[in-house]
Design an enzyme around this catalytic site. Structure first.
Site, PDB file in Angstrom:
ATOM      1  N   SER A   3       0.852  -1.187   0.000  1.00 18.01           N
ATOM      2  CA  SER A   3       0.000   0.000   0.000  1.00 18.01           C
ATOM      3  C   SER A   3       0.887   1.235   0.000  1.00 18.01           C
ATOM      4  CB  SER A   3      -0.884   0.009   1.250  1.00 18.01           C
ATOM      5  OG  SER A   3      -1.491   1.271   1.443  1.00 18.01           O
TER       6      SER A   3
ATOM      7  N   TYR B  95      -1.650  -1.190  10.251  1.00 21.87           N
ATOM      8  CA  TYR B  95      -1.659  -1.652   8.858  1.00 21.87           C
ATOM      9  C   TYR B  95      -0.483  -1.065   8.082  1.00 21.87           C
ATOM     10  CZ  TYR B  95      -3.331  -1.907   3.990  1.00 21.87           C
ATOM     11  OH  TYR B  95      -3.446  -2.115   2.637  1.00 21.87           O
TER      12      TYR B  95
ATOM     13  N   LYS C 250       2.672  -3.134   6.371  1.00 18.01           N
ATOM     14  CA  LYS C 250       2.949  -3.070   4.939  1.00 18.01           C
ATOM     15  C   LYS C 250       4.365  -2.561   4.671  1.00 18.01           C
ATOM     16  CE  LYS C 250      -0.935  -4.555   3.143  1.00 18.01           C
ATOM     17  NZ  LYS C 250      -0.966  -5.869   2.435  1.00 18.01           N
TER      18      LYS C 250
END
Length: 249
Positions: free
Chosen positions: A127, A139, A143
């Site tokens: 991402s 998150y 990533k």
């Protein structure tokens, strides 16, 4: 083998690959009618556990006879929350890292013998949040770790014939943004907005020069390219596909 295959980017990848005549095992926690109709071998599995990852690779090897391409797409999704750092407890962090980082680690480790034998490819779906620290902190950091993992694996296994690359989408038209119980809905509620109005403004807020969200099929086409012989000299790359949202060099 494609994870997170029941919807969004994962489902688009399955459709793109099967459309090219590729035999695909598509994994998801819940097998949807759309995944069944896409022509893949559907496997219902929980990839947040070591047992689930081992089960998936064993099933893929049994169904396909070997693995030429591993697409680690599962992540975020149902586990996306709008919790800030002080409200994200250990359970949120552990759940996020289990799916977004440790699942790819376990799947790659289990699939590598076959990938080495067949000189295959791995594509990790990350991402732009890994670069600009947007989105939930658990998150985004998972990533970022996935990006580093891809670079390290490319250096170690590229000489053995396995290509490892990363794709980093920006805001994409998936259930994460559009579902009434998804991350977009959480953000809309925090701002006192209707979901449709919030989603319509995401491209402008994100700086997407296209004026729209990225389409899952666009990401799928890029992943299919990286998994093909057309990308034979592409190793350890991170392809950003975000409509121009990321402005850093």
């Amino acid at each position: 083998m494609v994870t997170g295959a029941s919807r969004g980017i994962g489902l688009a990848v399955v459709r793109t690959l099967t459309g090219e005549g590729v035999r695909v095992v598509g994994a998801a926690r819940t097998v949807t009618a759309e995944l069944k109709d896409a022509g893949a071998v559907p496997v219902a599995v929980d990839l947040s556990t070591p047992e689930g990852c081992a089960e998936l690779v064993q099933r893929a090897l049994a169904e396909l006879g070997g693995i030429d391409l591993l697409v680690n797409n599962a992540g975020g999704g149902d586990h996306f929350t709008a919790a800030g750092f002080l409200t994200a407890d250990d359970e949120i962090w552990e759940r996020s890292w289990a799916l977004n980082f440790f699942a790819p680690v376990r799947l790659i480790r289990a699939a590598l013998p076959s990938l080495i034998e067949r000189r295959g490819a791995i594509v990790n779906v990350s991402s732009i949040g890994a670069r600009n620290a947007t989105g939930p902190i658990d998150y985004a950091t998972a990533k970022a770790a996935l990006n580093t993992l891809g670079k390290a694996l490319a250096a170690e296994f590229g000489p053995r014939g396995v290509r490892v690359n990363t794709v980093s989408p920006g805001p994409t038209r998936t259930p994460v943004w559009e579902d009434p119980d998804g991350y977009g809905a959480q953000q809309a509620a925090l701002g006192g907005q209707e979901l449709a109005d919030y989603v319509a403004r995401v491209p402008a807020r994100s700086g997407q020069l296209t004026g729209r969200l990225v389409e899952p099929g666009e990401v799928a086409d890029l992943i299919a390219f990286l998994g093909s012989d057309l990308a034979a000299s592409v190793h350890g790359a991170d392809y950003v596909i975000d409509g121009g949202a990321l402005k850093t060099v």
